[in-house]
Design a protein around this motif. Structure first.
Motif, mmCIF file in Angstrom:
data_model
loop_
_atom_site.group_PDB
_atom_site.id
_atom_site.type_symbol
_atom_site.label_atom_id
_atom_site.label_comp_id
_atom_site.label_asym_id
_atom_site.label_seq_id
_atom_site.Cartn_x
_atom_site.Cartn_y
_atom_site.Cartn_z
ATOM 1 N N VAL A 76 28.596 44.586 2.216
ATOM 2 C CA VAL A 76 27.763 45.660 2.777
ATOM 3 C C VAL A 76 28.106 46.992 2.132
ATOM 4 O O VAL A 76 27.220 47.779 1.763
ATOM 5 C CB VAL A 76 27.934 45.751 4.316
ATOM 6 N N VAL A 77 29.406 47.268 1.945
ATOM 7 C CA VAL A 77 29.831 48.584 1.483
ATOM 8 C C VAL A 77 29.315 48.878 0.071
ATOM 9 O O VAL A 77 29.141 50.034 -0.313
ATOM 10 C CB VAL A 77 31.369 48.731 1.582
ATOM 11 N N LYS A 78 29.040 47.827 -0.701
ATOM 12 C CA LYS A 78 28.479 48.025 -2.046
ATOM 13 C C LYS A 78 27.118 48.725 -1.983
ATOM 14 O O LYS A 78 26.738 49.452 -2.882
ATOM 15 C CB LYS A 78 28.294 46.662 -2.735
ATOM 16 N N ASN A 79 26.383 48.428 -0.901
ATOM 17 C CA ASN A 79 25.007 48.930 -0.795
ATOM 18 C C ASN A 79 24.914 50.334 -0.218
ATOM 19 O O ASN A 79 23.818 50.807 0.077
ATOM 20 C CB ASN A 79 24.179 47.975 0.074
ATOM 21 N N VAL A 80 26.067 50.993 -0.070
ATOM 22 C CA VAL A 80 26.041 52.337 0.481
ATOM 23 C C VAL A 80 25.351 53.312 -0.471
ATOM 24 O O VAL A 80 24.828 54.337 -0.055
ATOM 25 C CB VAL A 80 27.482 52.804 0.839
ATOM 26 N N ALA A 81 25.322 52.947 -1.741
ATOM 27 C CA ALA A 81 24.663 53.818 -2.732
ATOM 28 C C ALA A 81 23.221 53.401 -2.991
ATOM 29 O O ALA A 81 22.587 53.886 -3.931
ATOM 30 C CB ALA A 81 25.442 53.774 -4.033
ATOM 31 N N CYS A 82 22.688 52.496 -2.152
ATOM 32 C CA CYS A 82 21.318 51.988 -2.332
ATOM 33 C C CYS A 82 20.315 53.136 -2.250
ATOM 34 O O CYS A 82 20.484 54.080 -1.474
ATOM 35 C CB CYS A 82 21.034 50.942 -1.251
ATOM 36 N N LYS A 83 19.250 53.033 -3.043
ATOM 37 C CA LYS A 83 18.251 54.097 -3.072
ATOM 38 C C LYS A 83 17.343 54.056 -1.836
ATOM 39 O O LYS A 83 16.805 55.069 -1.422
ATOM 40 C CB LYS A 83 17.395 53.970 -4.338
ATOM 41 N N ASN A 84 17.151 52.836 -1.296
ATOM 42 C CA ASN A 84 16.238 52.671 -0.160
ATOM 43 C C ASN A 84 16.823 53.322 1.106
ATOM 44 O O ASN A 84 17.928 52.984 1.537
ATOM 45 C CB ASN A 84 15.983 51.178 0.080
ATOM 46 N N ILE A 85 16.070 54.239 1.681
ATOM 47 C CA ILE A 85 16.564 54.997 2.848
ATOM 48 C C ILE A 85 16.839 54.077 4.036
ATOM 49 O O ILE A 85 17.860 54.203 4.708
ATOM 50 C CB ILE A 85 15.527 56.080 3.269
ATOM 51 N N GLU A 86 15.930 53.126 4.287
ATOM 52 C CA GLU A 86 16.079 52.252 5.458
ATOM 53 C C GLU A 86 17.348 51.406 5.350
ATOM 54 O O GLU A 86 18.086 51.259 6.322
ATOM 55 C CB GLU A 86 14.849 51.333 5.594
ATOM 56 N N VAL A 87 17.589 50.860 4.145
ATOM 57 C CA VAL A 87 18.810 50.059 3.933
ATOM 58 C C VAL A 87 20.036 50.938 4.137
ATOM 59 O O VAL A 87 21.009 50.555 4.800
ATOM 60 C CB VAL A 87 18.810 49.430 2.513
ATOM 61 N N LYS A 88 19.974 52.123 3.568
ATOM 62 C CA LYS A 88 21.112 53.056 3.638
ATOM 63 C C LYS A 88 21.484 53.361 5.099
ATOM 64 O O LYS A 88 22.652 53.370 5.469
ATOM 65 C CB LYS A 88 20.725 54.343 2.905
ATOM 66 N N LYS A 89 20.448 53.604 5.920
ATOM 67 C CA LYS A 89 20.701 53.917 7.340
ATOM 68 C C LYS A 89 21.445 52.768 8.020
ATOM 69 O O LYS A 89 22.425 52.980 8.740
ATOM 70 C CB LYS A 89 19.371 54.143 8.080
ATOM 71 N N LEU A 90 20.965 51.525 7.775
ATOM 72 C CA LEU A 90 21.592 50.371 8.427
ATOM 73 C C LEU A 90 23.010 50.130 7.912
ATOM 74 O O LEU A 90 23.891 49.698 8.666
ATOM 75 C CB LEU A 90 20.732 49.122 8.227
ATOM 76 N N VAL A 91 23.213 50.405 6.608
ATOM 77 C CA VAL A 91 24.574 50.271 6.040
ATOM 78 C C VAL A 91 25.524 51.221 6.771
ATOM 79 O O VAL A 91 26.644 50.845 7.151
ATOM 80 C CB VAL A 91 24.557 50.554 4.514
ATOM 81 N N TYR A 92 25.065 52.440 7.011
ATOM 82 C CA TYR A 92 25.919 53.411 7.709
ATOM 83 C C TYR A 92 26.176 53.006 9.163
ATOM 84 O O TYR A 92 27.267 53.214 9.683
ATOM 85 C CB TYR A 92 25.295 54.813 7.638
ATOM 86 N N VAL A 93 25.169 52.399 9.788
ATOM 87 C CA VAL A 93 25.375 51.900 11.163
ATOM 88 C C VAL A 93 26.507 50.867 11.171
ATOM 89 O O VAL A 93 27.384 50.882 12.031
ATOM 90 C CB VAL A 93 24.065 51.282 11.722
ATOM 91 N N TYR A 94 26.457 49.945 10.160
ATOM 92 C CA TYR A 94 27.492 48.915 10.051
ATOM 93 C C TYR A 94 28.858 49.548 9.778
ATOM 94 O O TYR A 94 29.867 49.175 10.390
ATOM 95 C CB TYR A 94 27.114 47.956 8.919
ATOM 96 N N LEU A 95 28.878 50.512 8.848
ATOM 97 C CA LEU A 95 30.159 51.118 8.460
ATOM 98 C C LEU A 95 30.816 51.880 9.624
ATOM 99 O O LEU A 95 32.041 51.860 9.768
ATOM 100 C CB LEU A 95 29.960 52.053 7.263
#
Length: 1122
Positions: A76-95
């Motif tokens: 999951v932490v790899k995707n913290v730099a993802c360009k997609n805003i929706e993915v980024k939000k969920l990654v931060y929720v997980y983190l």
């Protein structure tokens, strides 16, 4: 770093890629199967954002269901730099969820989080800060500190709110950062958005709750923003402001509390005479004290929190209730009762907390909850703990008037199947009996009847309570003691057996034949008894040995010998001690001489007190109050200060516009008003409030009278233009003064009043007089200026000014012509004005302070506050109803041995205290000798009621009469005030009971205001009845006379703008409206009599206090039907 290598490093496995399926750690029922997460890892590693998004949704759903997803952290932490805003939000929720557990891996991505702090999307910036503050590692404290400081200056209020949430986390991680964090808190406290307010106050409470100086400048802003803050923010702010107010304002009930204390001392005076004298001296010094004037900021807090009593959130209502209980004047606390009773319909958990607080409040403010007595009746479905709390409240509310109802309820409760509840009910009966002497015998007889109950627990509890009651008057109840002695064979509950034995031992002289026999029976069963019973058997033996040694000597020795070898060391010690004390030997010391005094001394009767009696030193609504013990993190409620701290610390500096000379300059400097400046309260409230308080500090001499009106209104009307216009007016006023001084020095008083005119009616009247007397041209010029400002004010305030001019015309019918002249002149002037200047000329209130009754208020807060009416504008002189005032007999001349006393309700305001009803008392001496020292003693009042005594009449000559006035605060109830009327030789017990109509004072409203207020008092606050008018009620005059004779109300004038000299012809079915306020709490009472064709009519009463409304309907019905 790949997901697999990160995982193997974490598990401490070999450098080769492990096979997840065969990992021995993956076995077991609760641990995840790694193969099951492989598909998620593949999805997270894919290049398609849609797959990543789907994977993240599934992972967040797993977390929501409580499943462990920590093994996916590397993927999951790899995707913290993802360009997609929706993915980024969920990654931060997980983190945020797992950053604390996987700190090392989170640290590796810290540069990404820092980049996230610069993201253009506010949600990403906030999430990055949230994750950063969740990593609990001291190494990154400087990075966190920098991130919080940057976020505190962010454009987005949501990010600033997140910064406020991060402050307590950083403080708990590294307390040494406190000073820097306080700077950030100070910056965020100045924030004007409602989103940030609650969070920053929470941070303030966690980090530096003692730094009150940070709140001073933001106090008014917080008060004004309060209504728009989210619910949990409201709770935090209200609790903080409660403690703030306790340090900054004076106690509004200080005089009353001292009076109450001195009254209590006089009532219970027994042995502490010196203290009593001190209290009397204090009470005597009370009149010399300065009258209490509430700080406008204190009033602002009370006014802005009152609407929150209607909040849907129980915590907010509870917070406002505790604020009012701790801060409000006694007369105003009653408003919280209705809101708290509403919460009683909520879940049982909420009920439990509310009832705990009501139980504490009802001890000090009993009158507040008496109208809602039935709301505390117990339902069979209530849980036991709620039943017991309701019992507690009912017991606290019991008084002479409602005790019969309450005891009937208690009788029903005793039949319940819930044993704990039955025991509590019996204890409640005992408490009612001790508190109310009139029902003591009734309660005692009822409890004795319970002794024959089949249920042993009921009998046992009754015995314990009877024992406490008998201690008050034992000699009158020897039959009950005999009856209880017979029960000793059947009752097995140890506490009950011990209570009976104690009673027989203590009052053995009242039952001399029975007590030795009881001791004989007890000696037989001594070895099988419980320890508490054994101790009482030893005591009984010792007491009987001292009073009746012939019959009980051997029995006593036998009991002491048994006790000597008992297993319990307490009993062995007691036996040894008593043997030495009562059986004198050569070795026994001097104490044995005093054995009788020691054992048979008079014991004071136990005081049955509420367990909630001293709980109010904890802040209501807090966990500490609930537990009755100081909880961790609890902050003590400060004591009120002796003298008021400087109120100017809450003034905020604002730009001084008066330095700009021309309108042009001012226009350039003028700050543009933000959108929603008033309702959002982003900049308006504080600045307007401060401008008002600044001008108040310039003229401190006027502050005492005008502070409460102008100061308190100023915070409510939050428009910057007002402060600009005020300074503009000051300049104009100075010019007027100069002109007036040059032209005419004969009438300085009138002209100065004219020049510094305010919006109050008195000043307007003076203005009219000045116009009338003017001769010179310069004076008419200045007058035209003032009338111009008035005209524009009337254009602005619409409905309100119409009613104003309406009343003004009534007051001064002579001076109609001059204002017309001035209006013509003002029109000329307005035509001559430059059209360019009109842009800047805003028709706001041109005269200095804001009008007290602002019905056309623009802000949400002031709309809600329109409920509290002040009639300073619309108050003509009170007209007493025609016909003689009814006299009531207080003391008949035969009963008073020649002294006859009558009283009446004069319906005049009682000047020493406007919250009291004025009672006029006439003394007539019908004897042949003079009567001396007529005064009042020992007032016995219901909770909340007060009396202001008349000064002592030293001599009343034979055949003379004298009239005095005293004030009584009946607390908006028709309960009687009882007191002693004393002469130099005799004391007479007398009672004054008011009719409900005398608890009011007229309120002067226009028809529009009446309709508006009536609209707010609908539903349960409206009582309507049909009636047939009596034969004599044939015309308007008689109907009005009957209503105003029954209740002290004023007639509401019809809504026509122009008052005619002759009244207009009445319609076929006229409607009569009357308005008043309750004297004590100022609640509006609105009465409407709508006549119909024939003799029919409809009577409607609107009043917040339903009891008063019901009684008033009954009285008016009776008056109009005759």
């Amino acid at each position: 770093m790949s997901a697999s290598s990160a995982f193997s490093d974490e598990k401490g496995g070999s450098s080769g890629e492990p096979e997840y399926g065969h990992d021995p750690a993956s076995g077991g029922i609760f641990s995840s199967d790694y193969k099951r997460h492989d598909d998620l890892k593949e999805m997270l590693d894919s290049n398609k954002d849609s797959l990543k998004l789907e994977a993240m949704k599934r992972i967040v759903a797993m977390i929501a269901r409580g499943k462990n997803a920590s093994d996916l952290f590397p993927a999951v932490v790899k995707n913290v730099a993802c360009k997609n805003i929706e993915v980024k939000k969920l990654v931060y929720v997980y983190l945020v969820r797992y950053a604390e557990e996987q700190q090392d891996l989170a640290l590796l991505s810290i540069s990404t989080f820092q980049r996230g702090l610069k993201d253009p999307n506010q949600l990403i910036r906030a999430s990055a800060l949230r994750v950063l503050s969740s990593i609990r590692v001291t190494i990154i404290v400087p990075i966190m500190m920098l991130a919080i400081k940057e976020a505190a200056s962010d454009m987005s209020p949501y990010v600033r709110k997140t910064a406020a949430h991060a402050i307590p986390k950083l403080h708990s991680l590294d307390p040494e950062q406190k000073d820097q964090l306080i700077e950030v808190i100070e910056k965020l406290l100045a924030d004007k958005t409602t989103l940030v307010a609650g969070s920053v106050v929470m941070a303030f409470e966690e980090v530096c709750p003692d730094r009150i100086d940070l709140i001073h400048k933001n106090y008014r802003k917080l008060c004004n923003l309060l209504i728009d803050v989210e619910e949990w923010g409201q709770v935090v702010i209200i609790n903080m402001l409660t403690r703030y107010a306790r340090t900054q304002f004076l106690n509004p009930n200080v005089n009353e509390s001292l009076l109450e204390e001195s009254g209590e001392r006089a009532f219970y005076a027994s042995d502490e005479d010196e203290e009593d004298e001190d209290k009397k001296a204090e009470a005597a010094a009370l009149p010399k004290r300065k009258p209490y004037v509430m700080d406008p900021d204190h009033r602002l807090l009370l006014r802005n929190t009152k609407p929150l009593l209607q909040s849907r959130n129980a915590a907010v209502v509870m917070a406002v209730a505790q604020l009012y209980f701790h801060l409000a004047p006694k007369a105003e606390v009653g408003v919280i009762a209705k809101a708290l009773v509403r919460l009683m319909r909520s879940h049982s958990e909420v009920q439990y907390v509310v009832l705990q607080n009501v139980a504490t409040m009802s001890i000090k403010r009993r009158g507040m909850f008496e109208p809602y007595l039935k709301s505390f009746y117990i339902r069979s479905t209530d849980p036991t703990q709620i039943k017991i709390l309701k019992l507690e409240v009912l017991t606290n509310l019991a008084n002479e008037t409602n005790i019969s109802t309450i005891l009937r309820e208690f009788q029903t409760y005793i039949k319940s199947m819930d044993k704990d509840f039955v025991a509590a009910s019996i204890q409640a009966i005992g408490r009612c009996a001790t508190n109310i002497g009139e029902v003591r015998d009734t309660c005692l007889n009822g409890l004795v009847q319970l002794l024959s109950n089949r249920d042993e627990l009921v009998v046992a509890e009754s015995v314990v309570v009877i024992k406490k009651l008998l201690q008050m008057q034992p000699e009158q109840h020897s039959d009950i003691i005999k009856h209880m002695a017979k029960l000793i064979d059947n009752i097995q509950v140890p506490m009950a057996r011990a209570s009976i034995l104690w009673l027989i031992g203590e009052y053995c002289e009242h039952v001399p034949k029975i007590s030795p026999d009881v001791l004989r029976k007890m000696a037989k069963t001594f070895t099988n008894e419980e320890d508490i019973v054994k101790l009482q058997i030893i005591n009984l033996a010792a007491k009987l040995y001292l009073t009746n040694s012939k019959q009980t000597k051997l029995l006593t020795q036998y009991v002491l010998n048994l006790a000597k070898y008992d297993q319990n060391y307490d009993i062995r010690d007691r036996a040894r001690f008593i043997r030495q004390l009562i059986v004198p030997t050569d070795k026994s010391g001097a104490l044995s001489k005093y054995a009788k005094k020691l054992f048979l001394a008079l014991k004071p009767a136990p005081v049955l007190e509420s367990p909630f009696k001293d709980r109010d030193h904890f802040q209501l609504g807090s966990l500490s109050h609930l537990l009755n013990a100081k909880a961790g993190g609890y902050q003590e409620l400060p004591d009120w200060p002796e003298s008021a701290p400087d109120p100017s610390v809450r003034n905020v500096e604002i730009p001084d516009w008066s330095k700009c000379t021309s309108r042009k300059d001012r226009k350039e400097k003028k700050v543009e008003k933000p959108f929603y400046s008033d309702s959002d309260g982003e900049s308006g409230p504080t600045e307007s409030a401060d401008s008002e308080s600044d001008s108040g500090s310039r003229s401190e001499s006027a502050s005492a009278s005008d502070e409460s009106a102008s100061g308190s209104e100023s915070e409510e009307s939050g428009e910057e233009t007002e402060s600009e216009e005020e300074e503009e007016d000051e300049e104009e006023e100075k010019k007027k003064k100069k002109r007036l001084d040059k032209t005419k020095a004969k009438k300085p008083v009138e002209e100065s009043a004219e020049s510094e005119q305010s919006s109050g009616t008195e000043d307007r009247k003076r203005g009219r007089k000045a116009v009338k007397n003017q001769k010179s041209a310069s004076e008419s010029e200045s007058e035209s200026e003032s009338s111009e400002s008035e005209e524009e004010e009337s254009e602005e305030s619409g409905e309100e000014s119409e009613s104003d001019t309406d009343i003004r015309k009534k007051k001064t019918p002579v001076s109609k012509q001059p204002p017309k002249q001035s209006k013509k002149e003002s029109k000329k002037e307005t035509q001559e004005m430059s059209l360019l200047d009109l842009d800047d000329f805003e028709p706001t209130t041109a005269t200095a302070p804001v009008t007290p009754v602002n019905f056309m208020s623009s802000s949400l807060v002031s709309d809600l506050e329109g409920l509290s009416l002040t009639d300073s504008i619309l108050a003509p002189t009170t007209i007493a109803p025609s016909g003689s005032i009814k006299m009531y007999e207080l003391l008949h001349r035969i009963k008073g041995e020649g002294l006859a006393v009558e009283y009446c309700f004069s319906r005049q305001p009682f000047s020493p205290d406007p919250n009291m009803v004025a009672v006029q008392i006439q003394f007539t001496n019908n004897t042949n000798s003079e009567t001396k020292n007529l005064h009042i003693e020992e007032p016995k009042l219901q909770s909340g009621m007060r009396i202001r005594e008349f000064s002592e009449i030293e001599v009343l000559a034979a055949g003379d009469s004298v009239t005095v006035v005293m004030g009584i605060d009946f607390c908006d109830s028709t309960q009687a005030a009882n007191f002693q009327l004393c002469t130099h030789t005799r004391k007479f017990f007398v009672t004054i009971q008011p009719p409900v109509g005398e608890l009011m004072t007229p309120a002067f409203l226009t028809e529009n205001d009446f309709r508006k207020e009536q609209g707010k008092l609908m539903g349960m606050n409206e009582i309507s009845e049909k009636l047939s008018l009596g034969e004599k009620c044939v015309n308007e005059h008689i109907i009005v006379e009957r209503v105003t004779a029954t209740a002290n109300l004023s007639r509401v004038p019809c809504g026509s703008d122009k008052e005619c000299s002759t009244p207009p012809p009445p319609p076929s079915a006229p409607v009569y409206r009357f308005a008043g306020k309750t004297v004590s709490s100022g609640c509006l009472v609105l009465v409407t009599v709508a006549t119909k064709e024939g003799v029919g009519a409809q009577l409607t009463v609107n009043c917040e206090k339903m009891v008063i409304g019901t009684m008033l309907v009954k009285d008016i019905l009776q008056a109009l039907s005759q």
